[in-house]
Design a protein around this motif. Structure first.
Motif, mmCIF file in Angstrom:
data_model
loop_
_atom_site.group_PDB
_atom_site.id
_atom_site.type_symbol
_atom_site.label_atom_id
_atom_site.label_comp_id
_atom_site.label_asym_id
_atom_site.label_seq_id
_atom_site.Cartn_x
_atom_site.Cartn_y
_atom_site.Cartn_z
ATOM 1 N N ALA A 63 122.404 -23.164 75.007
ATOM 2 C CA ALA A 63 123.041 -24.351 76.421
ATOM 3 C C ALA A 63 124.587 -24.084 76.537
ATOM 4 C CB ALA A 63 122.593 -25.707 76.841
ATOM 5 N N LEU A 64 125.386 -24.227 75.295
ATOM 6 C CA LEU A 64 126.694 -24.398 74.935
ATOM 7 C C LEU A 64 127.202 -23.394 75.972
ATOM 8 C CD1 LEU A 64 127.312 -25.237 71.022
ATOM 9 C CD2 LEU A 64 127.397 -26.369 73.298
ATOM 10 N N LEU A 65 126.352 -21.712 76.185
ATOM 11 C CA LEU A 65 126.824 -21.114 77.085
ATOM 12 C C LEU A 65 127.267 -21.627 78.254
ATOM 13 C CD1 LEU A 65 125.059 -17.755 75.820
ATOM 14 C CD2 LEU A 65 127.630 -18.310 75.426
ATOM 15 N N LEU A 66 126.756 -22.422 79.499
ATOM 16 C CA LEU A 66 126.922 -23.205 80.167
ATOM 17 C C LEU A 66 128.020 -23.205 80.764
ATOM 18 C CD1 LEU A 66 123.988 -25.131 80.755
ATOM 19 C CD2 LEU A 66 123.739 -23.065 81.937
ATOM 20 N N TYR A 67 128.937 -23.862 80.209
ATOM 21 C CA TYR A 67 130.336 -24.141 80.184
ATOM 22 C C TYR A 67 131.156 -23.366 80.223
ATOM 23 C CZ TYR A 67 134.987 -25.689 79.248
ATOM 24 O OH TYR A 67 136.842 -26.409 79.452
ATOM 25 N N PRO A 68 131.150 -21.745 79.307
ATOM 26 C CA PRO A 68 132.250 -20.949 79.591
ATOM 27 C C PRO A 68 131.554 -20.333 80.955
ATOM 28 C CG PRO A 68 130.658 -20.669 77.471
ATOM 29 C CD PRO A 68 130.292 -21.712 77.950
ATOM 30 N N LEU A 69 130.376 -19.715 81.338
ATOM 31 C CA LEU A 69 130.061 -19.359 82.065
ATOM 32 C C LEU A 69 130.357 -19.791 83.846
ATOM 33 C CD1 LEU A 69 126.115 -18.697 80.873
ATOM 34 C CD2 LEU A 69 128.038 -16.667 81.224
ATOM 35 N N PRO A 81 131.655 -30.610 88.942
ATOM 36 C CA PRO A 81 133.389 -30.301 88.073
ATOM 37 C C PRO A 81 133.207 -29.936 87.010
ATOM 38 C CG PRO A 81 133.607 -32.182 89.775
ATOM 39 C CD PRO A 81 132.074 -31.534 89.345
ATOM 40 N N VAL A 82 134.115 -28.469 86.659
ATOM 41 C CA VAL A 82 134.565 -28.477 85.096
ATOM 42 C C VAL A 82 134.435 -29.260 84.163
ATOM 43 C CG1 VAL A 82 135.790 -26.455 83.571
ATOM 44 C CG2 VAL A 82 135.469 -25.754 86.481
ATOM 45 N N ALA A 83 135.076 -30.533 84.735
ATOM 46 C CA ALA A 83 135.395 -31.528 83.437
ATOM 47 C C ALA A 83 133.793 -32.217 83.036
ATOM 48 C CB ALA A 83 135.286 -32.756 84.243
ATOM 49 N N MET A 90 130.334 -30.489 74.576
ATOM 50 C CA MET A 90 130.669 -31.651 73.529
ATOM 51 C C MET A 90 129.895 -32.363 73.252
ATOM 52 S SD MET A 90 134.422 -30.636 73.769
ATOM 53 C CE MET A 90 134.553 -32.122 72.181
ATOM 54 N N ILE A 91 128.946 -32.645 74.152
ATOM 55 C CA ILE A 91 128.029 -33.216 73.693
ATOM 56 C C ILE A 91 126.815 -32.733 72.594
ATOM 57 C CG2 ILE A 91 125.954 -35.120 74.665
ATOM 58 C CD1 ILE A 91 127.539 -35.801 76.721
ATOM 59 N N PHE A 92 126.382 -31.398 73.873
ATOM 60 C CA PHE A 92 126.123 -30.220 72.983
ATOM 61 C C PHE A 92 125.327 -29.941 71.584
ATOM 62 C CE2 PHE A 92 123.823 -29.212 77.922
ATOM 63 C CZ PHE A 92 123.509 -30.558 77.975
ATOM 64 N N GLY A 93 126.910 -29.363 71.865
ATOM 65 C CA GLY A 93 127.650 -29.014 70.789
ATOM 66 C C GLY A 93 127.396 -29.735 69.379
ATOM 67 N N LEU A 141 141.351 -35.491 76.627
ATOM 68 C CA LEU A 141 141.096 -34.901 76.210
ATOM 69 C C LEU A 141 139.738 -34.059 77.088
ATOM 70 C CD1 LEU A 141 138.468 -33.576 73.891
ATOM 71 C CD2 LEU A 141 136.815 -35.787 74.722
ATOM 72 N N TYR A 142 139.796 -34.652 78.862
ATOM 73 C CA TYR A 142 139.190 -34.082 80.226
ATOM 74 C C TYR A 142 140.771 -33.628 81.378
ATOM 75 C CZ TYR A 142 134.976 -35.745 77.395
ATOM 76 O OH TYR A 142 134.102 -35.813 76.502
ATOM 77 N N GLY A 143 141.954 -34.276 80.537
ATOM 78 C CA GLY A 143 142.656 -33.690 81.955
ATOM 79 C C GLY A 143 143.490 -32.501 81.721
ATOM 80 N N HIS A 144 144.060 -31.776 82.388
ATOM 81 C CA HIS A 144 144.657 -30.238 82.459
ATOM 82 C C HIS A 144 145.979 -30.585 81.398
ATOM 83 C CE1 HIS A 144 147.514 -33.403 84.227
ATOM 84 N NE2 HIS A 144 148.531 -32.655 84.013
#
Length: 280
Positions: A63-69, A81-83, A90-93, A141-144
């Motif tokens: 499921a880590l693939l979901l973020y880049p996808l 949102p992407v955040a 991060m949690i899954f990792g 960590l979650y900023g721009h």
């Protein structure tokens, strides 16, 4: 949009910080407990809870693939949102490797199990390195993504807000020496020696200014002393970030190139492991 000095936020105990601390502490405690009881045969990788932990852990790693996808596929760009996806990433990792370690009962097992386990740990370790680099080039960590111009504007505005009374400790003159020594010109690459020693040098300057302020405590009122303490901390943090921004940006680029093959290798070895376990 105008940037104000309030954009430079010092670490505070927000709910997110509390969650990170609780989550990290729980993971460390679980790993310690699991390592201490690894010889008790509480779990079996072939059946029951141990088998389920392997399935769940492997699914989380996939499921880590979901973020880049989410960032690249147009139809997914409307899904939260992407955040939020980054937080789940991060949690899954973290949870994925932890569950798989319990699935393996903190042991190595057969050859295919060892290869799959080491590939997973390699990806997890690479992810931790990436997280460290990521924080150095983003606003939190979650900023721009941070930019040299934005950080420079914040720096100038902090300096412009220094109290007049701070002249007694030659605050601006002292910081200007630090600034010229550590912060490269816009578009220029900082020298590696300066980048590596940015943290100790900025920290030393901060403590020097705090000591100087203490020595002149009779000449400065309490609000001015507090403002000088806050300002030195903000300036030290921003100076370090500016000094290291170019280096960590380049490191993040190369980290992406290295991390992807690690992840692909982990997926392949995990699939081979699942096939071998259920076939032989």
């Amino acid at each position: 949009m105008t940037t104000t000095t309030n954009d430079v936020r010092l670490p505070v105990l927000t709910p997110g910080v509390w969650f990170q601390g609780l989550f990290s502490g729980s993971v460390i405690a679980a790993l310690f407990w699991g390592w201490q009881h690894r010889h008790d045969d509480l779990l079996s990788a072939e059946e029951g809870l141990g088998y389920m932990l392997g399935i769940i852990g492997g699914s989380l790693m996939l499921a880590l693939l979901l973020y880049p996808l989410r960032k690249r596929l147009r139809f997914m760009q409307r899904w939260l949102p992407v955040a939020w996806w980054f937080r789940l990433h991060m949690i899954f990792g973290v949870l994925g490797p932890v569950l798989i370690l319990f699935h393996a009962n903190f042991g190595l097992g057969s050859l295919n199990s060892q290869v799959a386990l080491f590939c997973m740990l390699l990806v997890a370790g690479s992810g931790l390195v990436g997280r460290y680099i990521y924080r150095r080039i983003h606003m939190g960590l979650y900023g721009h993504r941070a930019s040299f111009n934005e950080l420079g504007m914040q720096l100038d505005q902090i300096l412009a807000a220094i109290p007049e009374e701070a002249r007694r400790v030659q605050f601006a003159q002292s910081y200007e020496h630090l600034r010229q020594a550590l912060i490269p010109r816009l578009g220029a690459h900082g020298k590696l020696f300066k980048v590596l020693f940015a943290v100790p040098r900025a920290t030393l300057w901060r403590w020097k200014m705090l000591w100087t302020t203490f020595r002149h405590r009779r000449e400065l009122d309490a609000p001015t002393r507090r403002e000088i303490r806050r300002t030195t901390r903000k300036l030290a943090q921003l100076t370090i970030k500016l000094a290291q921004l170019d280096l960590f940006s380049r490191l993040f680029h190369w980290w992406h190139i290295v991390h992807l093959p690690f992840f692909i290798m982990m997926i392949i070895t995990a699939l081979v492991h699942v096939y071998v376990v259920h076939t032989y």
